[in-house]
Design a protein around this motif. Sequence first.
Motif, mmCIF file in Angstrom:
data_model
loop_
_atom_site.group_PDB
_atom_site.id
_atom_site.type_symbol
_atom_site.label_atom_id
_atom_site.label_comp_id
_atom_site.label_asym_id
_atom_site.label_seq_id
_atom_site.Cartn_x
_atom_site.Cartn_y
_atom_site.Cartn_z
ATOM 1 N N VAL A 178 39.016 42.479 18.455
ATOM 2 C CA VAL A 178 38.174 42.263 19.635
ATOM 3 C C VAL A 178 38.246 40.787 20.013
ATOM 4 N N THR A 179 39.123 40.480 20.935
ATOM 5 C CA THR A 179 39.309 39.093 21.360
ATOM 6 C C THR A 179 39.499 39.041 22.870
ATOM 7 N N ALA A 180 39.355 37.864 23.408
ATOM 8 C CA ALA A 180 39.622 37.613 24.825
ATOM 9 C C ALA A 180 40.096 36.170 24.949
ATOM 10 N N SER A 181 40.953 35.927 25.898
ATOM 11 C CA SER A 181 41.508 34.584 26.074
ATOM 12 C C SER A 181 40.860 33.871 27.240
ATOM 13 N N GLU A 199 42.197 35.213 30.489
ATOM 14 C CA GLU A 199 41.548 36.445 30.953
ATOM 15 C C GLU A 199 40.243 36.125 31.665
ATOM 16 N N LEU A 200 39.478 35.227 31.072
ATOM 17 C CA LEU A 200 38.201 34.841 31.690
ATOM 18 C C LEU A 200 38.444 34.155 33.022
ATOM 19 N N SER A 201 39.458 33.290 33.073
ATOM 20 C CA SER A 201 39.777 32.578 34.311
ATOM 21 C C SER A 201 40.196 33.547 35.415
ATOM 22 N N GLU A 225 28.665 46.244 44.630
ATOM 23 C CA GLU A 225 28.672 46.790 43.277
ATOM 24 C C GLU A 225 29.911 46.348 42.497
ATOM 25 N N THR A 226 31.027 46.197 43.184
ATOM 26 C CA THR A 226 32.255 45.745 42.515
ATOM 27 C C THR A 226 32.069 44.340 41.955
ATOM 28 N N ARG A 227 31.425 43.496 42.711
ATOM 29 C CA ARG A 227 31.159 42.135 42.246
ATOM 30 C C ARG A 227 30.211 42.150 41.042
ATOM 31 N N THR A 228 29.211 43.014 41.094
ATOM 32 C CA THR A 228 28.270 43.116 39.980
ATOM 33 C C THR A 228 28.988 43.532 38.699
ATOM 34 N N ARG A 229 29.871 44.534 38.810
ATOM 35 C CA ARG A 229 30.634 44.976 37.641
ATOM 36 C C ARG A 229 31.541 43.858 37.127
ATOM 37 N N LEU A 230 32.101 43.082 38.033
ATOM 38 C CA LEU A 230 32.981 41.984 37.635
ATOM 39 C C LEU A 230 32.192 40.899 36.902
ATOM 40 N N LEU A 231 31.006 40.583 37.400
ATOM 41 C CA LEU A 231 30.148 39.605 36.723
ATOM 42 C C LEU A 231 29.794 40.089 35.316
ATOM 43 N N THR A 232 29.521 41.386 35.203
ATOM 44 C CA THR A 232 29.220 41.960 33.894
ATOM 45 C C THR A 232 30.419 41.821 32.963
ATOM 46 N N GLU A 233 31.615 42.065 33.496
ATOM 47 C CA GLU A 233 32.832 41.940 32.694
ATOM 48 C C GLU A 233 33.044 40.503 32.232
ATOM 49 N N ILE A 234 32.691 39.551 33.083
ATOM 50 C CA ILE A 234 32.799 38.132 32.722
ATOM 51 C C ILE A 234 31.885 37.806 31.549
ATOM 52 N N VAL A 245 31.361 36.927 25.567
ATOM 53 C CA VAL A 245 30.882 37.311 24.238
ATOM 54 C C VAL A 245 32.069 37.543 23.303
ATOM 55 N N MET A 246 33.101 38.214 23.782
ATOM 56 C CA MET A 246 34.278 38.477 22.960
ATOM 57 C C MET A 246 35.015 37.193 22.596
ATOM 58 N N MET A 247 34.887 36.183 23.430
ATOM 59 C CA MET A 247 35.543 34.900 23.151
ATOM 60 C C MET A 247 34.800 34.087 22.103
ATOM 61 N N SER A 248 33.532 34.388 21.890
ATOM 62 C CA SER A 248 32.730 33.591 20.964
ATOM 63 C C SER A 248 33.053 33.941 19.523
ATOM 64 N N ASP A 249 32.979 32.938 18.665
ATOM 65 C CA ASP A 249 33.157 33.152 17.233
ATOM 66 C C ASP A 249 31.860 33.684 16.638
#
Length: 233
Positions: free
Chosen positions: A172-175, A178-180, A192-201, A206-210
């Motif tokens: 479970v990782t992210a770069s 990907e975030l950029s 709604e598409t923007r809301t889902r995108l913000l959620t994905e960000i 979280v996946m990027m955090s140690d």
Amino acid sequence: MEIKELKEKLVTEEKHDFESLCQLVEVLRSEEGCMWDREQDHRSIRSDIIEETYEVVEAIDNDDMTLLREELGDVLFQVMFHSRIEEEKGTFEINDVIGDIIDKMILRHPHVFGEVKVGSSGEILDNWDKIKTVEKSRLTLRETLEAVPKQYPALLRAKKVVKKARKGGLDVTASEDELSDLVGALKYTKGETRTRLLTEIIFTAVMMSDEGEDVEKNLSFRINKFIDGCAEE
């Protein structure tokens, strides 16, 4: 002891103890006690124990030991109140709760009460998770992830799920790229598409955090910083 006698005891005793707390809740829930307390059930006071727990955390964050003492009392009262509701039904009482937690802690500390040898705190936590998985009869990773309470704040739940997924062997990782890319796509979305995108960000962050990086706690500090900035305006 009759309720009238309990009332007199509680009012006049010089020093209260755990028995006093049990008697207090008994009085409050009795016909001679408080109508509001008597009307409550687990669901009606469900949010109270959450709020009291957050207030304990606030006292810890503020290093306020006077407040911590008070808020720990509030949490303890909630535990007693919920236990008393079930005692009245004949299902369990506070000593059952105490007995269960003692048995659980003995079982989950085999390096203290058994013959297991450990060399670090990390090994202790790994053993804890393994024992808990066996206790709860969780056979699959999905069952382990679904066991993270849905009632947790979403950011905390995301952190817990990601952590358990990693322990379960998932990559479970992210770069940063990907975030950029996700952030860059924001300007092309709306509704709604923007809301889902913000959620994905947020989930990607979280996946990027140690494991040692507490995003939940640091977000709280960031909110405080924002409030301080608004106050200076």
